[in-house]
Design a protein around this motif. Structure first.
Motif, PDB file in Angstrom:
ATOM      1  N   LEU A   1      -8.970  -2.883  -8.369  1.00 37.04           N
ATOM      2  CA  LEU A   1      -8.170  -3.923  -7.716  1.00 37.04           C
ATOM      3  C   LEU A   1      -6.758  -3.873  -8.283  1.00 37.04           C
ATOM      4  O   LEU A   1      -6.565  -3.906  -9.504  1.00 37.04           O
ATOM      5  CB  LEU A   1      -8.786  -5.303  -7.961  1.00 37.04           C
ATOM      6  CG  LEU A   1      -7.973  -6.501  -7.451  1.00 37.04           C
ATOM      7  CD1 LEU A   1      -7.867  -6.481  -5.928  1.00 37.04           C
ATOM      8  CD2 LEU A   1      -8.590  -7.824  -7.936  1.00 37.04           C
TER       9      LEU A   1
ATOM     10  N   GLY B   1     -13.355  -6.524  -0.034  1.00 40.78           N
ATOM     11  CA  GLY B   1     -12.320  -5.689  -0.625  1.00 40.78           C
ATOM     12  C   GLY B   1     -12.110  -6.002  -2.089  1.00 40.78           C
ATOM     13  O   GLY B   1     -12.145  -5.112  -2.952  1.00 40.78           O
TER      14      GLY B   1
ATOM     15  N   THR C   1     -13.215  -2.589   3.678  1.00 37.01           N
ATOM     16  CA  THR C   1     -13.837  -1.597   2.804  1.00 37.01           C
ATOM     17  C   THR C   1     -13.753  -0.248   3.507  1.00 37.01           C
ATOM     18  O   THR C   1     -13.430  -0.181   4.690  1.00 37.01           O
ATOM     19  CB  THR C   1     -15.321  -1.917   2.505  1.00 37.01           C
ATOM     20  OG1 THR C   1     -16.029  -2.016   3.748  1.00 37.01           O
ATOM     21  CG2 THR C   1     -15.477  -3.206   1.711  1.00 37.01           C
TER      22      THR C   1
ATOM     23  N   LYS D   1       0.819  -1.208   0.000  1.00 37.71           N
ATOM     24  CA  LYS D   1       0.000   0.000   0.000  1.00 37.71           C
ATOM     25  C   LYS D   1       0.856   1.263   0.000  1.00 37.71           C
ATOM     26  O   LYS D   1       0.670   2.166  -0.818  1.00 37.71           O
ATOM     27  CB  LYS D   1      -0.943  -0.003   1.213  1.00 37.71           C
ATOM     28  CG  LYS D   1      -1.934  -1.155   1.238  1.00 37.71           C
ATOM     29  CD  LYS D   1      -2.874  -1.073   2.429  1.00 37.71           C
ATOM     30  CE  LYS D   1      -2.179  -1.247   3.766  1.00 37.71           C
ATOM     31  NZ  LYS D   1      -1.552  -2.589   3.928  1.00 37.71           N
TER      32      LYS D   1
ATOM     33  N   SER E   1     -15.684  -5.480  -4.199  1.00 37.70           N
ATOM     34  CA  SER E   1     -16.409  -4.209  -4.261  1.00 37.70           C
ATOM     35  C   SER E   1     -15.546  -2.988  -4.531  1.00 37.70           C
ATOM     36  O   SER E   1     -16.087  -1.903  -4.767  1.00 37.70           O
ATOM     37  CB  SER E   1     -17.181  -3.988  -2.950  1.00 37.70           C
ATOM     38  OG  SER E   1     -16.279  -3.777  -1.872  1.00 37.70           O
ATOM     39  N   CYS E   2     -14.220  -3.119  -4.474  1.00 32.82           N
ATOM     40  CA  CYS E   2     -13.376  -1.944  -4.672  1.00 32.82           C
ATOM     41  C   CYS E   2     -13.554  -1.383  -6.084  1.00 32.82           C
ATOM     42  O   CYS E   2     -13.920  -2.096  -7.023  1.00 32.82           O
ATOM     43  CB  CYS E   2     -11.908  -2.277  -4.400  1.00 32.82           C
ATOM     44  SG  CYS E   2     -11.167  -3.443  -5.544  1.00 32.82           S
ATOM     45  N   ASP E   3     -13.278  -0.099  -6.221  1.00 31.90           N
ATOM     46  CA  ASP E   3     -13.366   0.530  -7.538  1.00 31.90           C
ATOM     47  C   ASP E   3     -12.232   0.088  -8.446  1.00 31.90           C
ATOM     48  O   ASP E   3     -12.407   0.003  -9.668  1.00 31.90           O
ATOM     49  CB  ASP E   3     -13.338   2.062  -7.385  1.00 31.90           C
ATOM     50  CG  ASP E   3     -14.553   2.575  -6.640  1.00 31.90           C
ATOM     51  OD1 ASP E   3     -15.652   2.522  -7.222  1.00 31.90           O
ATOM     52  OD2 ASP E   3     -14.415   3.007  -5.485  1.00 31.90           O
TER      53      ASP E   3
ATOM     54  N   ARG F   1     -14.978  -9.962 -10.512  1.00 29.42           N
ATOM     55  CA  ARG F   1     -15.247  -8.518 -10.506  1.00 29.42           C
ATOM     56  C   ARG F   1     -16.147  -8.054 -11.649  1.00 29.42           C
ATOM     57  O   ARG F   1     -16.636  -6.921 -11.627  1.00 29.42           O
ATOM     58  CB  ARG F   1     -13.921  -7.754 -10.566  1.00 29.42           C
ATOM     59  CG  ARG F   1     -13.142  -7.878  -9.280  1.00 29.42           C
ATOM     60  CD  ARG F   1     -11.838  -7.100  -9.305  1.00 29.42           C
ATOM     61  NE  ARG F   1     -11.994  -5.698  -9.649  1.00 29.42           N
ATOM     62  CZ  ARG F   1     -12.482  -4.771  -8.837  1.00 29.42           C
ATOM     63  NH1 ARG F   1     -12.873  -5.090  -7.616  1.00 29.42           N
ATOM     64  NH2 ARG F   1     -12.570  -3.504  -9.231  1.00 29.42           N
TER      65      ARG F   1
ATOM     66  N   TYR G   1     -13.553   6.853  -3.483  1.00 29.84           N
ATOM     67  CA  TYR G   1     -13.022   5.858  -4.421  1.00 29.84           C
ATOM     68  C   TYR G   1     -12.152   4.914  -3.615  1.00 29.84           C
ATOM     69  O   TYR G   1     -11.404   5.343  -2.733  1.00 29.84           O
ATOM     70  CB  TYR G   1     -12.198   6.577  -5.494  1.00 29.84           C
ATOM     71  CG  TYR G   1     -11.796   5.759  -6.695  1.00 29.84           C
ATOM     72  CD1 TYR G   1     -12.649   5.620  -7.783  1.00 29.84           C
ATOM     73  CD2 TYR G   1     -10.539   5.162  -6.766  1.00 29.84           C
ATOM     74  CE1 TYR G   1     -12.265   4.903  -8.907  1.00 29.84           C
ATOM     75  CE2 TYR G   1     -10.155   4.432  -7.886  1.00 29.84           C
ATOM     76  CZ  TYR G   1     -11.016   4.316  -8.956  1.00 29.84           C
ATOM     77  OH  TYR G   1     -10.641   3.603 -10.079  1.00 29.84           O
ATOM     78  N   PHE G   2     -12.249   3.617  -3.901  1.00 27.51           N
ATOM     79  CA  PHE G   2     -11.594   2.602  -3.084  1.00 27.51           C
ATOM     80  C   PHE G   2     -10.682   1.742  -3.951  1.00 27.51           C
ATOM     81  O   PHE G   2     -11.141   1.101  -4.896  1.00 27.51           O
ATOM     82  CB  PHE G   2     -12.662   1.761  -2.390  1.00 27.51           C
ATOM     83  CG  PHE G   2     -12.154   0.580  -1.600  1.00 27.51           C
ATOM     84  CD1 PHE G   2     -10.900   0.572  -1.016  1.00 27.51           C
ATOM     85  CD2 PHE G   2     -12.970  -0.528  -1.409  1.00 27.51           C
ATOM     86  CE1 PHE G   2     -10.449  -0.508  -0.286  1.00 27.51           C
ATOM     87  CE2 PHE G   2     -12.537  -1.613  -0.672  1.00 27.51           C
ATOM     88  CZ  PHE G   2     -11.271  -1.605  -0.114  1.00 27.51           C
ATOM     89  N   ILE G   3      -9.390   1.763  -3.626  1.00 29.61           N
ATOM     90  CA  ILE G   3      -8.414   0.883  -4.270  1.00 29.61           C
ATOM     91  C   ILE G   3      -8.026  -0.200  -3.274  1.00 29.61           C
ATOM     92  O   ILE G   3      -7.644   0.092  -2.137  1.00 29.61           O
ATOM     93  CB  ILE G   3      -7.151   1.662  -4.702  1.00 29.61           C
ATOM     94  CG1 ILE G   3      -7.514   2.701  -5.765  1.00 29.61           C
ATOM     95  CG2 ILE G   3      -6.082   0.707  -5.243  1.00 29.61           C
ATOM     96  CD1 ILE G   3      -6.353   3.606  -6.151  1.00 29.61           C
ATOM     97  N   TYR G   4      -8.140  -1.452  -3.701  1.00 31.26           N
ATOM     98  CA  TYR G   4      -7.727  -2.565  -2.854  1.00 31.26           C
ATOM     99  C   TYR G   4      -6.534  -3.247  -3.504  1.00 31.26           C
ATOM    100  O   TYR G   4      -6.540  -3.501  -4.708  1.00 31.26           O
ATOM    101  CB  TYR G   4      -8.877  -3.560  -2.665  1.00 31.26           C
ATOM    102  CG  TYR G   4      -8.590  -4.596  -1.597  1.00 31.26           C
ATOM    103  CD1 TYR G   4      -8.695  -4.270  -0.250  1.00 31.26           C
ATOM    104  CD2 TYR G   4      -8.198  -5.882  -1.937  1.00 31.26           C
ATOM    105  CE1 TYR G   4      -8.417  -5.207   0.735  1.00 31.26           C
ATOM    106  CE2 TYR G   4      -7.922  -6.827  -0.959  1.00 31.26           C
ATOM    107  CZ  TYR G   4      -8.034  -6.481   0.382  1.00 31.26           C
ATOM    108  OH  TYR G   4      -7.748  -7.403   1.354  1.00 31.26           O
TER     109      TYR G   4
END
Length: 211
Positions: free
Chosen positions: A151, A144, A116, A17, A147-149, A177, A124-127
């Motif tokens: 991956l 994660g 999440t 990360k 549902s992330c925006d 996805r 906005y979600f980056i996993y």
């Protein structure tokens, strides 16, 4: 007071990360975007200190006070999902003091595939997962991954060392996805990092020009 766009970045311990942030921020800075980083951890501010040194002190890409470490003192996903009040308070102060900011990046503490971000906290979600966990990782699903925006599948160079098939991971990610995007990345060589920055620029900052 305008809400500055916010990106949440989550993933297991050691998935990359912090390094992803360190690689993406220079690409955003080169496009003229002003960024702040909030790094969550349970008891340590080590990741924030490292990013502050690498991005602020060494590269001069952003002021040191725009890299903020939060020691949440509890389960990592609590501070970004169940009760994000600590993060929200810091962001609201940033918005008041630095209205010139274009983006706030919020790094979650290392957690599992259920991570999440509360929509109150992140737009906005980056996993991020890493290949060292094996090619079964994408098909395990979990909030994660599903549902992330975006991956991010990191450490592609380790695939032959752990017997992982990138093709299998690609097929499973597409199946799990659906239409949601994913990208293979090697942060050590910057492979795929431009694609991540491009997604942020297009999907979050709404800049239609190519990164």
């Amino acid at each position: 007071m305008a809400r500055i766009p916010r990106i949440g970045i989550g993933g297991p311990v050691g998935s990359g990360k912090s390094m992803l942030i360190e690689r993406v921020v220079p690409l955003l800075a080169a496009r003229g975007y002003s960024v702040s980083i909030i790094s969550n951890d349970v008891i340590s501010k080590e990741d924030a200190d490292r990013m502050r040194e690498n991005l602020a002190t060494r590269k001069g890409l952003l002021p040191e006070n725009l890299v903020i470490g939060l020691a949440t003192g509890g389960c990592p996903h609590t501070a970004v999902r169940e009760d994000p009040s600590m993060n929200i308070s810091v962001i609201e102060e940033l918005e008041e003091r630095h209205p010139e900011l274009d983006l706030v990046i919020i790094e979650s503490g290392g957690d599992n595939i259920t991570t999440t971000f509360s929509p109150r906290l992140a737009d906005y979600f980056i996993y991020i997962i890493d290949v060292a966990g094996g090619d079964k990782y994408p098909r395990k699903g979990g909030l994660g991954i599903e549902s992330c925006d975006l991956l991010v599948i990191n450490k592609t160079d380790l695939a032959p060392l752990v017997g992982a098939s990138l093709e299998t991971m690609r097929d499973d990610a597409q199946r799990i996805r659906g239409e949601r995007p994913f990208v293979f990345v090697n942060c050590m060589t910057d492979e795929g990092v431009g694609a991540v920055a491009g997604r942020i620029i297009h999907d979050v900052l709404f800049d239609s020009e190519e990164a």
